[in-house]
Design an enzyme around this catalytic site. Structure first.
Site, PDB file in Angstrom:
ATOM      1  N   GLU A  25       0.820  -1.158  -0.032  1.00 30.77           N
ATOM      2  CA  GLU A  25       0.006  -0.069  -0.224  1.00 30.77           C
ATOM      3  C   GLU A  25       0.795   1.043  -0.049  1.00 30.77           C
ATOM      4  O   GLU A  25       1.932   1.164   0.356  1.00 30.77           O
ATOM      5  CB  GLU A  25      -0.747  -0.081   1.251  1.00 30.77           C
ATOM      6  N   HIS A  73      -5.212   0.300  -2.026  1.00 26.71           N
ATOM      7  CA  HIS A  73      -5.746  -1.146  -1.770  1.00 26.71           C
ATOM      8  C   HIS A  73      -5.147  -2.437  -2.724  1.00 26.71           C
ATOM      9  O   HIS A  73      -5.802  -2.287  -3.959  1.00 26.71           O
ATOM     10  CB  HIS A  73      -6.876  -1.418  -1.443  1.00 26.71           C
TER      11      HIS A  73
END
Length: 123
Positions: A25, A73
């Protein structure tokens, strides 16, 4: 502060950051100018991994133009996790989640309470 949109160049940069950080991330803070999200801040000390990214709030810049946050994500799920919902109120009012495979439509915006919201892309 009323936010009416995000600059397209910034959105494309966020998508590229997601792609370049994959499979980890990334996380950044967003700044607005005259109601348009137009800048990001990558904070020193940010910790990233395949399932989370952590920002040190001590490193947040001072100022009144903080709009919210952006993060990726890598699993492509474009909805906030419970950790996201806890983080959002501390970082601002608007939060963008970028998801794999990081194409132009692989993002969504959410309010600080995790509700989806529309955000105009401004050329």
């Amino acid at each position: 502060m009323t936010i009416r949109g995000i600059k397209k160049d910034l959105l494309l940069l966020l998508l590229e950051l997601g792609k370049n950080s994959h499979p980890n991330e990334f996380a950044a803070l967003l700044k607005e100018d005259a109601g348009v999200i137009s800048e990001l801040n990558l904070l020193p000390g940010t910790i990233t991994g395949s399932s989370s990214a952590s920002i040190f709030f001590d490193m947040m810049p001072l100022g009144t133009h903080r709009a919210g946050s952006a993060h990726s994500h890598p699993n492509g799920v474009l909805r906030p996790s419970n950790a996201d919902i806890n983080f959002f109120p501390r970082a601002g009012k608007f939060h963008i989640i970028i998801g794999a495979p990081y194409r132009e439509n692989d993002w969504k915006c959410f309010t600080a309470d995790g509700e989806p919201c529309d955000l105009e892309v401004i050329p």
